[in-house]
Design a protein around this motif. Sequence first.
Motif, PDB file in Angstrom:
ATOM      1  N   TRP A 109       0.828  -1.206   0.000  1.00 59.17           N
ATOM      2  CA  TRP A 109       0.000   0.000   0.000  1.00 59.17           C
ATOM      3  C   TRP A 109       0.864   1.259   0.000  1.00 59.17           C
ATOM      4  CZ3 TRP A 109      -4.662   0.909  -1.405  1.00 59.17           C
ATOM      5  CH2 TRP A 109      -5.366   2.037  -0.988  1.00 59.17           C
ATOM      6  N   GLY A 110       2.134   1.107   0.336  1.00 59.00           N
ATOM      7  CA  GLY A 110       3.039   2.250   0.373  1.00 59.00           C
ATOM      8  C   GLY A 110       3.329   2.749   1.767  1.00 59.00           C
ATOM      9  N   ALA A 111       2.834   2.059   2.798  1.00 58.47           N
ATOM     10  CA  ALA A 111       3.090   2.457   4.187  1.00 58.47           C
ATOM     11  C   ALA A 111       4.421   1.877   4.650  1.00 58.47           C
ATOM     12  CB  ALA A 111       1.960   1.978   5.087  1.00 58.47           C
ATOM     13  N   ARG A 112       5.181   2.641   5.393  1.00 56.65           N
ATOM     14  CA  ARG A 112       6.477   2.192   5.887  1.00 56.65           C
ATOM     15  C   ARG A 112       6.402   1.688   7.327  1.00 56.65           C
ATOM     16  NH1 ARG A 112       6.600   1.975   1.406  1.00 56.65           N
ATOM     17  NH2 ARG A 112       7.526   3.402  -0.092  1.00 56.65           N
ATOM     18  N   SER A 113       5.258   1.920   7.974  1.00 60.88           N
ATOM     19  CA  SER A 113       5.036   1.411   9.332  1.00 60.88           C
ATOM     20  C   SER A 113       3.532   1.304   9.531  1.00 60.88           C
ATOM     21  CB  SER A 113       5.640   2.337  10.393  1.00 60.88           C
ATOM     22  OG  SER A 113       4.908   3.542  10.473  1.00 60.88           O
ATOM     23  N   PHE A 114       3.140   0.538  10.535  1.00 61.13           N
ATOM     24  CA  PHE A 114       1.714   0.364  10.800  1.00 61.13           C
ATOM     25  C   PHE A 114       1.079   1.657  11.304  1.00 61.13           C
ATOM     26  CE2 PHE A 114       2.570  -4.406  11.798  1.00 61.13           C
ATOM     27  CZ  PHE A 114       2.780  -4.617  10.449  1.00 61.13           C
ATOM     28  N   ALA A 115       1.900   2.549  11.856  1.00 58.02           N
ATOM     29  CA  ALA A 115       1.367   3.818  12.356  1.00 58.02           C
ATOM     30  C   ALA A 115       0.793   4.671  11.223  1.00 58.02           C
ATOM     31  CB  ALA A 115       2.460   4.589  13.095  1.00 58.02           C
TER      32      ALA A 115
END
Length: 835
Positions: free
Chosen positions: A375-381
């Motif tokens: 999705w392009g997120a680098r962390s779950f935050a």
Amino acid sequence: MNSLPVCDLFDDLKSALNTHNQLILEAPTGAGKSTALPLALLDWPEISGRIVMLEPRRVAARSVARFIASQRGSALGGEVGYRVRGDSKVSKDTRLEVVTEGILTRMIQDDPELSGVGLIIFDEIHERHLTTDLGLALALEVQAGLRDDLKIMAMSATLSGLPLHELMPQAAMLRSEGRSYPVTVEYAAAGGADYLEQMGRVLLELASGKRELPPDIAPGTVLAFLPGKAEIERVAGFLRERLSEQAFAICPLYGELDAKAQDLALGKDAQGRRKLVLATNVAESSLTIDGVTQVVDSGLVRQASFNPRSGVTRLGLKRISQASAIQRAGRAGRLAPGLCIRLWSQDEFERQMKADEPEILRSELVTLALEAAAWGARSFAELKLLSCPPRVNEKLAWALLKDLELVDEQHKLTALGRTAHTLGCHPRLAHMLQKAKLLGVSLNDANLAPLACVLAAILEGRGLPRRGADISQYLLWAQSGEAASQARQWLGKLNLSADLAAVARAAHPHDCGLLLALAYPDRIAMARGKEGFVLANGSGLTVDESDAMALESMLVAADFGEIEGRSAGRLWLGAPLDVRLFDGPLAFLKTERDVSGFDEGRGRFVAERQTQVGQLVLSRQTLAQVPAELRASAWIARLRQKGLGSLNIDEAAEQLRLRVTLAATLLGGDWPAMDDESLLENLESWLGPYLGEIKSLEQLAKLDLGRILRDSLDWQARTKLDEALPTHYPMATGTRAPIRYEADGRAMLRVRLQEAYGMADTPLLADGKLKLTMELLSPAQRPLALTGDLASFWQGPYQDVKKEMRGRYPRHLWPDDPANTLPTKFTKKKTLGQA
């Protein structure tokens, strides 16, 4: 359907859909939110486009879709359809699609704009499945960034403890009354007996009429809640031996069953028999089971919990929450007054958790991490998740993806990762499939990649027969049904074709081991005698003694679980591994490491170069010379094992530790902890530099610990310590009287009484925060008195000391007014002569 309570909200729902793109609906069990509402939505002009409804469980997804289709008078897969993993009934005409098991996530990843979708419904969101949390997070991002016209509806039986309003603060809130009849709750704790035997007895009593029902409760279908398939089969066997097959239908209900068997449990019995439905928690909500008036609840669920220390998932029986118990009991009151019998005590119920723990807090998060990266997120935050997962679980998930070469250091998908995501399986298996294709080319083995597809299908399959732990025993089983269909799908995605039966016949167990090692390098295991096996990640593993896998020297554990109360896990599925593969296609897993240790028997150091796979040692080579850094690390390891007793912690070292501890208490600031535990934890920093040339225990004991600990402080700290908490006190006579610090926080000044003359009060240390305790000595250095208040001592006890000591030491001064007498360290004659 029009009489269900949720229908009373239809006007409010239509109005909310016109003014809001986010809706939260609280509707108890039996309100009709899963059936009557989506049925009506198909005809509402407020919805333009397809409706996608997420059901957390496969059984519920099929059942709900089938029911709504029948109410519309259309064939399943026409206007109404469903998609679950391995099974799909949809067409170009489908307007309501019931989906589950990550299908929604895949839809969003493949088409972030969700073309043609007008409404997404998240049903039973209170169950907090991981896939539901992720699907909601992605849907909210699509709505916020790409589709402001997309409508999202979250539906829950209860909003208690569910932070939906924090995630969707602008959502319209609606509540529906449930429709349920009173349910009488009785408790029938098994005591010390087997709860399954108690379940069987209670069900038998209800079926035979020996257990009297409360008034107004009809003897309809009995629904029993059990933890899993094995327990269901055991109770079913007990009942079939004792109940007439002509009078009773005993129907299992769990996720692995095929659709036909599930329909038997859900619908009316074709022969008109009374039904006893034995179900897992799939029957808690969303499903309509015909004629249920009685529920018998074991109160247990088989729940998986990820252990970040071992990197595996532990499967154990857990007591359900109060919310889940109430939900189960409610199944008895959907049609008429009902009865729920709980096989535990009311006191236990009162002590249960209020609500279920979200799955994201106790699960392995590798798949979630891969979806986040895609999705392009680098962390779950960066995702709009209902709950933040444990940081250690997230860290381990990203680390494994990196080890599998699916993400880079910045958590961006690699080329391998992008292909892995399209395969739609666990990241470990996706890595195995792709590596198998490359390896098949390099080894000129056309069967390798197809075999990997079959193995992946077995590992992700449901309802495996019991054929032991060797995965090669299941290759023929995977030639048909859902497993074969899944294997062929992966073959297609890899642009390969093969005869799966021929692949299974040609497969060697060591081929399976090679492939599983690509997916589970951390679970390569080596035999360690009667204690089973040790894994590359350091965990222990046991194999059933009757299983041939127990005799292997090396294996790969593809599926194993930790069992509560046991330190080692139990192997469920794996394959033998040929050690020679580490000199061939698995050579990339090997590492070399120089290690050193102290040989207690020979009293000297030894060092060797080890070839390892994870923590497993494949071979050793003795090193003639022990490098200093290895010797230091070996000493540190020994000290941590044996404790600080090997070191010479003399009085000087102990006094420094006490002074530093006192400084931290009285002075504040950043002082290092010098208790045993802290010193052992930080050995590398304060002691490591001195250990490289130490070759014996005698040399170790000669280390000047006081100086070393003092040198570990910086110049400012040493200066401050010496000023505030000195080792000696300067007397007026020129004597530097020693100060001894004690563990209780006292500071003892030891000095001859005559040298304390002229001191009006007790001296202070640590910027006036610590009063010295004075140990006053006779001229012969014998203790005379101990005081923390010198002024009071001069006025009182000194007079008695003077009377006694003046006769014993007549050559020394014993003045009547010591506070105003000059101090001395000489005899009376010499002192007066000097004067």
